[in-house]
Motif scaffolding. Structure first.
Motif, PDB file in Angstrom:
ATOM      1  N   PHE A   6       0.879  -1.199   0.091  1.00  0.00           N
ATOM      2  CA  PHE A   6      -0.150  -0.086  -0.078  1.00  0.00           C
ATOM      3  C   PHE A   6       0.877   1.294   0.056  1.00  0.00           C
ATOM      4  CE2 PHE A   6      -3.303   2.743   2.179  1.00  0.00           C
ATOM      5  CZ  PHE A   6      -4.367   2.571   1.110  1.00  0.00           C
ATOM      6  N   GLY A   7       2.004   1.123   0.614  1.00  0.00           N
ATOM      7  CA  GLY A   7       2.789   2.423   0.662  1.00  0.00           C
ATOM      8  C   GLY A   7       2.586   3.425   1.583  1.00  0.00           C
ATOM      9  N   THR A   8       3.687   4.150   2.106  1.00  0.00           N
ATOM     10  CA  THR A   8       3.675   5.247   3.129  1.00  0.00           C
ATOM     11  C   THR A   8       2.704   6.369   2.637  1.00  0.00           C
ATOM     12  OG1 THR A   8       5.871   4.596   3.939  1.00  0.00           O
ATOM     13  CG2 THR A   8       5.034   6.811   4.620  1.00  0.00           C
ATOM     14  N   LEU A   9       2.924   6.776   1.503  1.00  0.00           N
ATOM     15  CA  LEU A   9       2.119   7.870   1.212  1.00  0.00           C
ATOM     16  C   LEU A   9       0.508   7.484   1.001  1.00  0.00           C
ATOM     17  CD1 LEU A   9       2.266  10.904   0.024  1.00  0.00           C
ATOM     18  CD2 LEU A   9       2.690  10.145  -2.039  1.00  0.00           C
ATOM     19  N   ASN A  10       0.205   6.494   0.583  1.00  0.00           N
ATOM     20  CA  ASN A  10      -1.213   6.052   0.523  1.00  0.00           C
ATOM     21  C   ASN A  10      -1.665   5.884   2.019  1.00  0.00           C
ATOM     22  OD1 ASN A  10      -1.351   5.840  -2.193  1.00  0.00           O
ATOM     23  ND2 ASN A  10      -0.683   3.730  -2.220  1.00  0.00           N
ATOM     24  N   TYR A  11      -0.917   5.405   3.010  1.00  0.00           N
ATOM     25  CA  TYR A  11      -1.268   5.387   4.244  1.00  0.00           C
ATOM     26  C   TYR A  11      -1.556   6.800   4.861  1.00  0.00           C
ATOM     27  CZ  TYR A  11      -0.668   0.323   5.372  1.00  0.00           C
ATOM     28  OH  TYR A  11      -0.818  -1.055   5.409  1.00  0.00           O
ATOM     29  N   VAL A  12      -0.456   7.777   4.616  1.00  0.00           N
ATOM     30  CA  VAL A  12      -0.740   9.062   4.940  1.00  0.00           C
ATOM     31  C   VAL A  12      -2.146   9.541   4.409  1.00  0.00           C
ATOM     32  CG1 VAL A  12       0.238  11.410   4.878  1.00  0.00           C
ATOM     33  CG2 VAL A  12       1.755   9.530   5.320  1.00  0.00           C
ATOM     34  N   VAL A  13      -2.336   9.416   3.004  1.00  0.00           N
ATOM     35  CA  VAL A  13      -3.513  10.060   2.512  1.00  0.00           C
ATOM     36  C   VAL A  13      -4.655   9.440   3.198  1.00  0.00           C
ATOM     37  CG1 VAL A  13      -4.983  10.338   0.567  1.00  0.00           C
ATOM     38  CG2 VAL A  13      -2.516  10.610   0.670  1.00  0.00           C
ATOM     39  N   LEU A  14      -4.831   8.190   3.453  1.00  0.00           N
ATOM     40  CA  LEU A  14      -5.935   7.415   3.990  1.00  0.00           C
ATOM     41  C   LEU A  14      -6.184   7.942   5.647  1.00  0.00           C
ATOM     42  CD1 LEU A  14      -8.122   5.328   4.165  1.00  0.00           C
ATOM     43  CD2 LEU A  14      -6.515   3.713   4.635  1.00  0.00           C
ATOM     44  N   LEU A  15      -5.113   8.072   5.992  1.00  0.00           N
ATOM     45  CA  LEU A  15      -5.159   8.429   7.681  1.00  0.00           C
ATOM     46  C   LEU A  15      -5.684   9.990   7.728  1.00  0.00           C
ATOM     47  CD1 LEU A  15      -4.413   8.069  10.528  1.00  0.00           C
ATOM     48  CD2 LEU A  15      -2.055   8.972  10.363  1.00  0.00           C
ATOM     49  N   VAL A  16      -5.252  11.003   6.936  1.00  0.00           N
ATOM     50  CA  VAL A  16      -5.764  12.382   6.611  1.00  0.00           C
ATOM     51  C   VAL A  16      -7.169  12.230   6.465  1.00  0.00           C
ATOM     52  CG1 VAL A  16      -5.770  14.484   5.317  1.00  0.00           C
ATOM     53  CG2 VAL A  16      -3.561  13.247   5.981  1.00  0.00           C
ATOM     54  N   TYR A  17      -7.583  11.466   5.638  1.00  0.00           N
ATOM     55  CA  TYR A  17      -9.210  11.300   5.382  1.00  0.00           C
ATOM     56  C   TYR A  17      -9.815  10.877   6.713  1.00  0.00           C
ATOM     57  CZ  TYR A  17     -13.437   8.860   4.439  1.00  0.00           C
ATOM     58  OH  TYR A  17     -14.759   8.427   4.615  1.00  0.00           O
ATOM     59  N   LEU A  18      -9.339   9.894   7.331  1.00  0.00           N
ATOM     60  CA  LEU A  18     -10.236   9.145   8.720  1.00  0.00           C
ATOM     61  C   LEU A  18     -10.036  10.342   9.675  1.00  0.00           C
ATOM     62  CD1 LEU A  18      -8.665   5.567   8.514  1.00  0.00           C
ATOM     63  CD2 LEU A  18     -10.884   6.453   7.996  1.00  0.00           C
ATOM     64  N   THR A  19      -8.772  11.146   9.687  1.00  0.00           N
ATOM     65  CA  THR A  19      -8.765  12.088  10.800  1.00  0.00           C
ATOM     66  C   THR A  19     -10.016  13.307  10.760  1.00  0.00           C
ATOM     67  OG1 THR A  19      -6.374  11.553  11.307  1.00  0.00           O
ATOM     68  CG2 THR A  19      -7.277  13.561  12.077  1.00  0.00           C
ATOM     69  N   ALA A  20     -10.055  13.402   8.978  1.00  0.00           N
ATOM     70  CA  ALA A  20     -10.975  14.641   8.902  1.00  0.00           C
ATOM     71  C   ALA A  20     -12.392  14.359   9.274  1.00  0.00           C
ATOM     72  CB  ALA A  20     -10.758  15.048   7.290  1.00  0.00           C
ATOM     73  N   ILE A  21     -12.699  13.050   9.033  1.00  0.00           N
ATOM     74  CA  ILE A  21     -14.020  12.485   9.114  1.00  0.00           C
ATOM     75  C   ILE A  21     -14.508  12.418  10.815  1.00  0.00           C
ATOM     76  CG2 ILE A  21     -15.577  10.564   9.225  1.00  0.00           C
ATOM     77  CD1 ILE A  21     -15.440  12.036   6.400  1.00  0.00           C
ATOM     78  N   MET A  22     -13.376  12.048  11.550  1.00  0.00           N
ATOM     79  CA  MET A  22     -13.476  12.202  12.825  1.00  0.00           C
ATOM     80  C   MET A  22     -13.779  13.470  13.397  1.00  0.00           C
ATOM     81  SD  MET A  22     -13.550   9.047  14.264  1.00  0.00           S
ATOM     82  CE  MET A  22     -12.999   9.871  15.933  1.00  0.00           C
ATOM     83  N   LEU A  23     -13.205  14.452  13.068  1.00  0.00           N
ATOM     84  CA  LEU A  23     -13.233  15.899  13.309  1.00  0.00           C
ATOM     85  C   LEU A  23     -14.423  16.270  12.860  1.00  0.00           C
ATOM     86  CD1 LEU A  23      -9.586  17.124  12.438  1.00  0.00           C
ATOM     87  CD2 LEU A  23     -10.238  16.763  14.685  1.00  0.00           C
ATOM     88  N   VAL A  24     -15.017  16.071  12.024  1.00  0.00           N
ATOM     89  CA  VAL A  24     -16.338  16.594  11.691  1.00  0.00           C
ATOM     90  C   VAL A  24     -17.372  16.067  12.774  1.00  0.00           C
ATOM     91  CG1 VAL A  24     -18.266  16.159  10.023  1.00  0.00           C
ATOM     92  CG2 VAL A  24     -16.035  16.531   9.185  1.00  0.00           C
ATOM     93  N   GLY A  25     -17.179  14.817  13.223  1.00  0.00           N
ATOM     94  CA  GLY A  25     -17.968  14.227  14.331  1.00  0.00           C
ATOM     95  C   GLY A  25     -17.643  14.896  15.662  1.00  0.00           C
ATOM     96  N   VAL A  26     -16.556  15.425  16.035  1.00  0.00           N
ATOM     97  CA  VAL A  26     -16.242  16.235  17.325  1.00  0.00           C
ATOM     98  C   VAL A  26     -16.673  17.420  17.139  1.00  0.00           C
ATOM     99  CG1 VAL A  26     -14.339  17.391  18.299  1.00  0.00           C
ATOM    100  CG2 VAL A  26     -14.135  14.886  17.624  1.00  0.00           C
TER     101      VAL A  26
END
Length: 496
Positions: A6-26
């Motif tokens: 999957f690669g480091t950069l892809n992990y970073v992109v996925l993590l940014v997305y998941l973090t953004a979604i969590m922040l919306v809920g917060v």
């Protein structure tokens, strides 16, 4: 099959997305002061956002991946269903939405008690809740199953990322958080579809012109034989009829969509929601089918890139991981997560709305707004946990047949539920007992057809709906119903 890193950069992109979604809920958690906020967003949602939410809710990750796969191996005939869904929206707006908004419902099934009795309300509400708990499990499981061969993320990690994060942000943000995350996810889905198609065009010799030429040469659009009538195959006439009733069920009898009608502050904003949804449905699915056509052209020209005995159901994630640049691939995988999460979060909030309104309030004593909000959030967590546990079991046991059968059986209740709403709105003479007889006859008819015939499954919803209406109409004189004054505001005649 080769596992692609999957690669480091892809992990970073996925993590940014998941973090953004969590922040919306917060962010939206601080607005959840009562059950009205949690289920109706206090009427604060603009129509365009509600429309994107409806689009994202009805498009699961399985659809995101299966449409390109269907266009890759077959043809475009299922595109017809998208436009049938658009054509039904004016009908929904004219004849159904006025009831939902005027009655200020939390659960759509409150209407069925007001029109018939509590039995019909509980039947529809429990059917919806059971179906959507199963749906959460199936979507999470199949998403993980589809991604396992292509990314070096464990299936249990995928289940955790999809399920647990959905529970958290739905728990915190309520329907307002769900809708605004749907907006993000709906935009991601749309951008991803367009981006994938454009990128494949650059990798096909001859570009877009060659892609569509090859599909036309292979007769992969709307083959002539698909216009013939069939009782068992999904030909175009069958799809038109089937999608009409499936769309009717979704937009008139399914809490996760109907709930979007009451989160805006006016009927005009609700109309904007339907128009926005119609615009997206008119455009974006075409790109999904075009992606399938582009993949067909690409792998026809580069057959050596496709592993032997490859399961073409995973053709889209395979191309994304193996051919797309790092970062972009992460964005597309995030979009697949988004498609899954938008459907699951909507199911969680709507299950909670049904339980709180149809069970907790209806069958219990009055409770404070704070206690009701607590119960609503507890149900959200419980439903999500059941879904995650079921998905984990399926992953560990590698057995999906039982759950597929369960999902299919509960899904058959969609026709009777649609028929109940249609009977209530359009048949003035119908009453609670005739509706009950209609439901029993409908369930029996659909189960018999399913077990004893090879009738195409698209007819199940048709039969389920029409039997309720017909039997409910015919048997109405046999039973005493509510007075005309009691039902007049819940029937079409009163709306005229």
């Amino acid at each position: 099959m080769e596992m692609h890193a999957f690669g480091t950069l892809n992990y970073v992109v996925l993590l940014v997305y998941l973090t953004a979604i969590m922040l919306v809920g917060v962010y939206f958690a601080r607005r959840q002061k009562s059950a009205d906020d949690y289920f109706k967003a206090g009427g604060r949602i603009p129509g365009w956002a509600a429309g994107i939410s409806v689009f994202a809710t009805t498009l699961s990750s399985i659809t995101f991946m299966s449409i390109p796969a269907k266009a890759y191996t077959g043809d475009w005939t299922f595109l017809i269903g998208q436009y049938v869904a658009i054509l039904i929206l004016p009908f929904v707006f004219m004849y159904y939405i006025p009831f939902f908004r005027k009655l200020n419902l939390t659960s759509a099934y409150e209407y069925l008690e007001k029109r018939f009795d509590v039995r019909m309300r509980l039947f529809a509400s429990l059917s919806f809740m059971l179906f959507h708990i199963g749906r959460i499990a199936i979507i999470t499981y199949l998403t993980a199953l589809a991604l396992i061969p292509f990314v070096d993320i464990s299936p249990l990690t995928i289940v955790f990322l999809i399920g647990v994060l959905c529970i958290v942000y739905t728990f915190m943000g309520g329907i307002e958080g769900v809708i605004w995350t749907d907006v993000i996810q709906g935009i991601m889905l749309s951008v991803a579809a367009v981006l994938i198609f454009v990128m494949i065009c650059f990798n096909v010799d001859g570009g877009m012109t060659e892609i569509f030429r090859m599909s036309a040469e292979a007769d992969k659009y709307f083959p002539a034989e698909k216009f013939a009538w069939s009782w068992s195959d999904s030909t175009i006439p069958v799809l038109v009829i089937g999608f009409f009733f499936a769309s009717l069920q979704q937009f008139t009898a399914s809490q996760d969509v109907v709930q979007r009608y009451i989160v805006t502050d006016s009927l005009e904003e609700t109309k904007k929601a339907l128009i926005t949804n119609a615009k997206l449905v008119a455009v974006i699915p075409v790109f999904f089918f075009a992606v399938g056509a582009a993949l067909y052209a690409f792998y026809t020209q580069h057959a050596e890139l496709l592993p032997a005995n490859f399961n073409t159901g995973g053709i889209l994630p395979f191309f994304v991981i193996s051919q797309m640049p790092a970062g972009v691939a992460g964005l597309i995988i995030a979009a697949i997560f988004a498609a899954s999460q938008s459907s699951i979060s909507s199911s969680l909030n709507s299950i909670s709305a049904c339980f709180t309104s149809d069970i907790y309030h209806r069958l219990g004593k009055e409770h404070s707004p704070q206690k009701t909000l607590f119960v609503a959030r507890a149900v959200t967590v419980s439903a999500g946990v059941f879904g995650v546990i079921a998905s984990t079991y399926l992953i560990m046991s590698n057995e999906s047949e039982l759950w597929d059968a369960f999902n299919s059986l509960i899904g058959l209740m969609g026709g009777p539920m649609t028929g109940l709403f249609m009977l209530g709105v359009f048949v003035k003479r119908a009453n609670a007992n005739s509706a009950l007889v209609g439901v029993i006859a409908s369930v029996a008819a659909v189960l018999w057809v399913r077990s004893a015939t090879d009738l195409n499954f698209f007819f199940y919803g048709v039969i389920g709906t029409l039997v309720v209406v017909a039997v409910g109409y015919i048997t109405a004189p046999l039973f005493k119903g509510k007075s005309e004054d009691d039902i007049k505001e819940f029937t079409l005649q009163h709306q005229k």
